[in-house]
Design an enzyme around this catalytic site. Structure first.
Site, mmCIF file in Angstrom:
data_model
loop_
_atom_site.group_PDB
_atom_site.id
_atom_site.type_symbol
_atom_site.label_atom_id
_atom_site.label_comp_id
_atom_site.label_asym_id
_atom_site.label_seq_id
_atom_site.Cartn_x
_atom_site.Cartn_y
_atom_site.Cartn_z
ATOM 1 N N ALA A 328 11.812 -15.888 -11.597
ATOM 2 C CA ALA A 328 10.780 -16.852 -11.230
ATOM 3 C C ALA A 328 9.430 -16.480 -11.825
ATOM 4 O O ALA A 328 8.690 -17.344 -12.315
ATOM 5 C CB ALA A 328 10.686 -16.959 -9.706
ATOM 6 N N HIS A 452 -3.586 9.167 0.649
ATOM 7 C CA HIS A 452 -2.582 9.939 1.406
ATOM 8 C C HIS A 452 -2.701 9.611 2.894
ATOM 9 O O HIS A 452 -3.804 9.547 3.434
ATOM 10 C CB HIS A 452 -2.810 11.431 1.205
ATOM 11 C CG HIS A 452 -1.916 12.299 2.053
ATOM 12 N ND1 HIS A 452 -0.588 12.511 1.746
ATOM 13 C CD2 HIS A 452 -2.159 12.968 3.211
ATOM 14 C CE1 HIS A 452 -0.065 13.301 2.681
ATOM 15 N NE2 HIS A 452 -0.998 13.590 3.592
#
Length: 473
Positions: A328, A452
């Site tokens: 797509a 993090h």
């Protein structure tokens, strides 16, 4: 006869995006589309939004939630005895998503003053399109245009063994509309559609058998990734048979008996449903394209040049009806590129960095060639692999299976491929795509600060690993 600057035939992710971009650029635009939903209402969005990408992802998400509730919530201290799935309500939820998105496209058409011509389009000479509606009492409408864009998409390839009835023998559309969980489901084809829909019904309680014709599982993916995926899916409960070719299908007492040649032996499987997922074919029948001079290749695809123009000047084709992957997002980018070229702009599609995604759990995503292909080419490469079991966020989510694998050129360090098996691989792959689009290196990724704790740190560690300096393995 009304005249437009552009007439687009097909309102899938290639066609409707092309139309919107044309309208944004000031071109008077019309879209011809004949999609009808189960209630006989015209809907925009084509296969992708109505019976493909969007509804399958809705069911994948619902089934994954149910599977986690049954198997993994206890690991988080969440107890729930005897959970049940209401397939009817799940299907209603899926349909609400579909209706919201297809209705949203209709609103965008109104916003951009795009004419929606409801019916099937037939090409005539002199860039004229005849639109035939569903009501035979209504005379066909004829419009003309400066340019025509063919974006008619594709349909599931049939099996030579048995006809699709979407009762016992299903195609992808039928598998997305089941009203109850089949006891046993056999899937012919181990590609994207077969694995995704097989996963849905396996999570909901079906015994699922997947037949793969060749000896290599997911041959287009990197083989290290595909081997790991095979092991994970097998542990989850998918019965994947390699070197398996169905030779006969018989239906009796609402059961299908499938005869399969596996390697040198022959076996029979008695199942409630059979899903035929052996690929797709371009939708070009009824277009009258060949009759006006549009050229086709031996496989039935429309031949186009680098600008997506066909052999007839002023007629373009994009998406599943032309060369390249049937994806797509590839169709959408071609639609944008064609629209911008028609408006006099310079635009292109970089086919080398189109990502692939399989929305299983864990997900699989890749961009660029696998290491086996690069090795066969004799190309000197550096490989960095980092497992999700070493990623704090993945472990906290209970999704430590899989890995990130990055491949760079051994001489220049240019990033040439990324292969991911793991949580949200479909999202993580974009980081590699952007890096490759801008000619970046593995070191560029390695020197980019990643938050993090995040899943994206696995990309960072894999980039470090290409230079043998990963920090957490």
């Amino acid at each position: 006869m009304e005249r437009f600057n552009v007439v687009v035939i097909g309102a899938g992710p290639g066609g409707y995006i092309a139309a919107i971009r044309c309208a944004q650029l000031g071109l008077k635009t019309a879209v011809v589309d004949q999609w009808l939903d189960s209630e006989g209402q015209y809907r925009l969005g084509g296969t992708c939004l109505n019976v493909g990408c969007i509804p399958s992802k809705a069911l994948l998400d619902s089934s994954e939630k149910f599977d986690e509730l049954k198997r993994h919530f206890g690991d988080h201290g969440i107890d729930c005895e005897n959970p049940r799935i209401n397939v009817s309500r799940m299907m209603n939820s899926k349909q609400q998503v579909v209706n919201s998105l297809t209705g949203g496209i209709a609103m965008l058409f109104l916003k951009h003053k795009i004419a929606w011509l409801k019916g099937s389009g037939r090409l005539l000479d002199n860039k004229t399109v005849e639109i035939v509606g569903r009501d035979p009492a209504v005379a066909p409408q004829t419009v003309t245009a400066d340019y025509i864009i063919i974006a008619t998409g594709s349909h599931p390839r049939a099996s030579p063994l048995v006809a699709i009835d979407n009762d016992i023998i299903l195609d992808s559309t039928g598998a997305l509309a089941l009203t109850e969980t089949p006891r046993r489901l056999l899937v012919i084809g181990g590609g994207v559609v077969g694995l995704e829909l097989g996963s849905v019904w396996q999570r909901l309680g079906s015994e699922v058998i997947v037949l793969v014709r060749g000896a290599q599982f997911l041959n287009k993916a990197d083989h290290q990734i595909s081997k790991a995926a095979f092991d994970i899916f097998t542990l989850q409960g998918l019965d994947i048979r390699l070197n398996a070719t169905p030779t006969a299908i018989q239906i009796h007492d609402r059961l299908a008996t499938v005869t399969v040649k596996i390697a040198e032996t022959e076996q029979q499987f008695e199942v409630d449903k059979v899903l035929v997922a052996v690929g797709r074919e371009p939708n070009t029948q009824g277009l009258n394209a060949a009759q006006i001079g549009v050229a086709f290749d031996a496989q039935g695809f429309i031949i186009v040049d680098e600008a997506c123009q066909t052999s007839v000047s002023g007629i373009y084709a994009i998406g599943d009806v032309v060369r390249g992957p049937m994806l797509a997002h590839k169709a959408s980018e071609e639609g944008v590129a064609v629209a911008e070229r028609l408006a006099g702009q310079k635009s292109h599609v970089n086919y080398e960095v189109i990502p692939w995604v399989i929305y299983t759990s864990p997900e699989i995503a890749w961009v660029g060639p696998g290491s086996q292909e690069l090795n066969n080419q004799g190309r000197a490469i550096s490989v960095g692999v980092f497992p999700f079991k070493g990623n704090g966020r993945a472990l906290a989510m209970g999704k430590g299976q899989g890995m990130v694998k990055l491949i760079s050129d051994a001489k220049t360090d240019a990033l040439i491929a990324a292969h991911i098996l793991g949580p949200f691989a479909s999202e993580l792959i974009a980081e590699a795509v952007v890096t490759m689009e801008y000619g970046g290196s593995a070191e560029d990724l390695a020197r980019t600060v990643h938050a993090h704790p995040t899943l994206s740190e696995a990309m960072h560690e894999a980039a470090l690993a290409t230079a043998r300096r990963a920090l957490h393995i």
